[in-house]
Design an enzyme around this catalytic site. Structure first.
Site, mmCIF file in Angstrom:
data_model
loop_
_atom_site.group_PDB
_atom_site.id
_atom_site.type_symbol
_atom_site.label_atom_id
_atom_site.label_comp_id
_atom_site.label_asym_id
_atom_site.label_seq_id
_atom_site.Cartn_x
_atom_site.Cartn_y
_atom_site.Cartn_z
ATOM 1 N N LYS A 22 0.637 -0.991 -0.132
ATOM 2 C CA LYS A 22 -0.098 0.049 0.074
ATOM 3 C C LYS A 22 0.608 1.198 0.121
ATOM 4 C CE LYS A 22 -1.752 1.677 3.853
ATOM 5 N NZ LYS A 22 -1.350 3.273 4.286
ATOM 6 N N ASN A 23 1.868 1.272 1.028
ATOM 7 C CA ASN A 23 2.648 2.658 0.912
ATOM 8 C C ASN A 23 3.558 2.724 -0.080
ATOM 9 O OD1 ASN A 23 1.101 3.048 3.060
ATOM 10 N ND2 ASN A 23 2.511 2.453 4.883
ATOM 11 N N CYS A 116 -5.721 13.221 12.751
ATOM 12 C CA CYS A 116 -5.548 11.787 12.457
ATOM 13 C C CYS A 116 -6.019 11.112 13.788
ATOM 14 C CB CYS A 116 -3.935 11.740 12.317
ATOM 15 S SG CYS A 116 -3.784 9.930 12.192
ATOM 16 N N ARG A 121 -0.248 14.928 13.295
ATOM 17 C CA ARG A 121 0.845 14.561 12.115
ATOM 18 C C ARG A 121 1.212 15.668 11.277
ATOM 19 N NH1 ARG A 121 -1.169 9.048 9.698
ATOM 20 N NH2 ARG A 121 0.878 9.096 8.732
ATOM 21 N N ASP A 304 4.277 0.465 12.411
ATOM 22 C CA ASP A 304 2.754 -0.082 11.558
ATOM 23 C C ASP A 304 2.724 -1.482 12.225
ATOM 24 O OD1 ASP A 304 3.207 1.637 8.426
ATOM 25 O OD2 ASP A 304 2.552 2.239 10.349
ATOM 26 N N ARG A 396 -8.616 -0.463 4.257
ATOM 27 C CA ARG A 396 -8.078 0.657 3.577
ATOM 28 C C ARG A 396 -6.492 0.017 3.354
ATOM 29 N NH1 ARG A 396 -7.492 6.299 6.793
ATOM 30 N NH2 ARG A 396 -6.042 6.501 5.002
HETATM 31 C C1 EPZ Z 1 4.200 6.971 6.362
HETATM 32 O O1 EPZ Z 1 3.593 8.052 7.071
HETATM 33 C C2 EPZ Z 1 3.182 5.689 6.303
HETATM 34 N N1 EPZ Z 1 2.157 6.146 5.423
HETATM 35 C C3 EPZ Z 1 2.654 5.476 7.802
HETATM 36 O O2 EPZ Z 1 1.825 4.190 7.656
HETATM 37 C C4 EPZ Z 1 3.950 4.927 8.678
HETATM 38 O O3 EPZ Z 1 3.205 4.862 9.971
HETATM 39 C C5 EPZ Z 1 5.085 6.164 8.710
HETATM 40 O O4 EPZ Z 1 5.387 6.455 7.382
HETATM 41 C C6 EPZ Z 1 6.007 5.858 9.509
HETATM 42 O O5 EPZ Z 1 6.734 4.780 9.225
HETATM 43 C C7 EPZ Z 1 2.242 6.137 4.069
HETATM 44 O O6 EPZ Z 1 3.246 5.814 3.523
HETATM 45 C C8 EPZ Z 1 1.203 6.436 3.174
HETATM 46 P P1 EPZ Z 1 6.409 10.042 8.527
HETATM 47 P P2 EPZ Z 1 4.055 9.460 6.965
HETATM 48 O O7 EPZ Z 1 6.430 11.271 7.754
HETATM 49 O O8 EPZ Z 1 4.804 9.573 5.536
HETATM 50 C C9 EPZ Z 1 6.699 13.531 11.898
HETATM 51 C C10 EPZ Z 1 0.085 2.767 7.715
HETATM 52 O O9 EPZ Z 1 -0.449 2.219 8.763
HETATM 53 N N2 EPZ Z 1 6.635 14.504 10.712
HETATM 54 O O10 EPZ Z 1 7.665 9.271 8.163
HETATM 55 O O11 EPZ Z 1 2.833 10.405 7.214
HETATM 56 C C11 EPZ Z 1 5.730 12.622 12.162
HETATM 57 O O12 EPZ Z 1 4.595 13.512 13.059
HETATM 58 C C12 EPZ Z 1 0.479 4.183 7.792
HETATM 59 O O13 EPZ Z 1 0.281 2.089 6.716
HETATM 60 C C13 EPZ Z 1 6.722 15.732 11.107
HETATM 61 O O14 EPZ Z 1 6.829 16.382 12.269
HETATM 62 O O15 EPZ Z 1 4.853 9.251 8.124
HETATM 63 C C14 EPZ Z 1 6.123 11.349 12.712
HETATM 64 O O16 EPZ Z 1 6.217 11.551 14.048
HETATM 65 C C15 EPZ Z 1 0.088 4.869 8.912
HETATM 66 N N3 EPZ Z 1 6.506 16.865 10.199
HETATM 67 C C16 EPZ Z 1 7.469 11.304 11.991
HETATM 68 O O17 EPZ Z 1 7.769 12.656 11.391
HETATM 69 C C17 EPZ Z 1 6.364 16.316 8.705
HETATM 70 O O18 EPZ Z 1 6.218 17.231 7.867
HETATM 71 C C18 EPZ Z 1 7.337 10.185 10.923
HETATM 72 O O19 EPZ Z 1 6.359 10.686 10.137
HETATM 73 C C19 EPZ Z 1 6.390 15.064 8.359
HETATM 74 C C20 EPZ Z 1 6.569 14.016 9.353
#
Ligand code: EPZ
Length: 420
Positions: A22-23, A116, A121, A304, A396
């Site tokens: 998916k991701n 969320c 996030r 995840d 999803r």
């Molecule tokens: C991706 O989300 C995945 N989603 C998530 O999977 C997964 O949990 C996550 O990466 C972490 O591995 C998809 O790929 C579609 P991040 P993403 O940006 O890209 C902070 C599932 O269950 N952050 O790596 O949104 C954030 O708050 C989903 O399949 C900022 O502070 O995650 C978090 O603490 C849920 N500012 C950390 O970074 C930003 O602009 C990691 O988030 C962006 C992120």
């Protein structure tokens, strides 16, 4: 609205084919906006989130068709650079259209994702990255308004390793004038696949698979085809299903390398693993050992899989601690697992799980995708009947999960029902 009705206690046995990731798919689809023409994404999973991304791209003029897990995208008719709130509110990954639209069309209007199920996030790293590449960005009435005649190469060093921000900024930088460097880039397998896909489209990217990416912008890209990598989280979830039910399960089409941290913890819990290219077989122990995990960035234990791990540890012979360093309050599944008799205490970003001899069936509520997976895992062993409500969350990210579990011998039914 559907619910799942489970009767627990049957050890699972057999082989399950793993779907495409998916991701990965949710990043590959917007990347197609970077060039005009026909793209084929093979091994695309049939998921609600993939449909959501398809409908978003269709509002921009993309023609999208999914048949036999091949997603065909025709971007030659793109005439709109907007991601409306109605779409973005359903799925945060919609933000991935920002970089490609800005890079290819010089403008983008993208709704901010909003709240969320767990925690803040933010998307500040995405926005800062686009600004560093020279985009003029205004946040107005819940939307990101971005403009740039042509983006310019820049050095972007992320404070936090972010999957989404790395993917978005990389997709913007491939058409920028000059060279960009992304430091502290995410190295999740889905990001490596995205980089390789962009290279297949004609992009110049060095350091793929490392946390320092060097991107030399080009004037134009062309369509390409891709085979989507297997879903490591789906594979991990089914292996835990084998472990928690005391069975023997094989996941076919999985990539063991992408699951190394999860496999190591499963072995620590007493499971016997047989790893072959593209196949992983797990045989459960008579009694699970308690194993602490700390969810972190790849190649660490994935956040995840955190909820699924808590479900597993809820019936281990002893106490374990499950910590999440990515999302500090991703524990909405805990009170629901406790309705099934689990003994879990959450303190800040850690859950102390005291193993109990068994769980008992009850009605529980899904709150998000991985939380619902943990409730289904618990329902597979809970005595009596368990009802898992609001399973639209699980659709999803898991393709036909009940059919796959039934093929392993699980007693699970999808039932549509009226929720009051
Ligand atoms: C991706 O989300 C995945 N989603 C998530 O999977 C997964 O949990 C996550 O990466 C972490 O591995 C998809 O790929 C579609 P991040 P993403 O940006 O890209 C902070 C599932 O269950 N952050 O790596 O949104 C954030 O708050 C989903 O399949 C900022 O502070 O995650 C978090 O603490 C849920 N500012 C950390 O970074 C930003 O602009 C990691 O988030 C962006 C992120």
């Amino acid at each position: 609205m559907d619910k799942f009705v489970l009767h627990g206690g049957k050890p699972l046995h057999g082989t399950i084919p793993i779907s495409g990731a998916k991701n990965s798919t949710l990043a590959l689809m917007p990347a197609a906006l970077l060039a005009s023409g026909v793209f084929r994404l093979r091994n695309t999973p049939a998921l609600r989130d993939v449909n959501t991304m398809s409908s978003l791209l269709k509002t921009m003029g993309v023609r999208a068709r999914l048949a036999d897990h091949v997603l065909t995208l025709d971007t030659s008719g793109v005439d709109r650079q907007e991601a409306p709130y109605e779409h973005v509110k359903k799925m945060r990954a919609s933000i991935y259209v920002l970089g490609p639209l800005l890079a290819r069309h010089g403008r983008a209007k993208v709704s901010l994702p909003g709240g969320c199920a767990w925690g803040p996030r933010p998307v500040n790293l995405h926005i800062e990255g686009m600004r560093k590449l020279g985009a003029a960005i205004e946040l107005k009435r819940g939307y990101i308004h971005a403009k740039a005649d042509r983006l310019k190469g820049a050095r972007i060093s992320f404070d936090v390793s972010s999957v989404g921000a790395t993917g978005n900024v990389m997709m913007a930088a491939v058409l920028a004038r000059g060279t960009s460097v992304i430091e502290n880039a995410a190295i999740e397998p889905e990001i490596t696949q995205l980089a390789q896909f962009l290279q297949a489209m004609g992009a110049r990217i060095d350091g793929v698979g490392t946390n320092r990416l060097e991107i030399e912008g080009v004037d134009g890209l062309h369509p390409a085809d891709v085979d989507t990598i297997p879903d490591r989280i789906e594979a991990g979830t089914f292996l835990v299903a084998g472990a928690i039910t005391g069975g023997t399960v094989t996941v076919a089409g999985a990539n063991p390398e992408h699951l190394a941290a999860v496999l190591a913890r499963l072995e620590d819990a007493g499971c016997t693993l047989t790893v072959e290219p593209g196949r992983i077989t797990l045989a459960a122990p008579a009694k699970l050992k308690p194993v602490d995990v700390t969810a972190s960035i790849y190649p660490g234990f994935p956040t995840d899989m955190q909820a699924q791990w808590i479900a597993l540890m809820s019936v281990a012979a002893g106490t374990s601690v499950v910590t999440d360093t990515i999302y500090f309050d991703r524990f909405k599944h805990v009170p629901e697992l406790m309705r099934l008799g689990a003994d879990v205490e959450v303190k800040e970003n850690a859950a102390v799980v005291r193993g109990v001899p068994n769980l008992t069936g009850a009605t529980v509520m899904s709150t998000d995708l991985r939380a619902s997976a943990s409730l289904i895992l618990a329902g597979l062993i809970a005595e009596g009947e368990t009802e898992v409500l609001r399973v639209y969350h699980i659709d999803r990210g898991y393709e036909a999960i009940e059919r796959k579990l039934q093929a392993l011998g699980a007693d699970i039914q999808r039932v549509s029902h009226q929720e009051f």
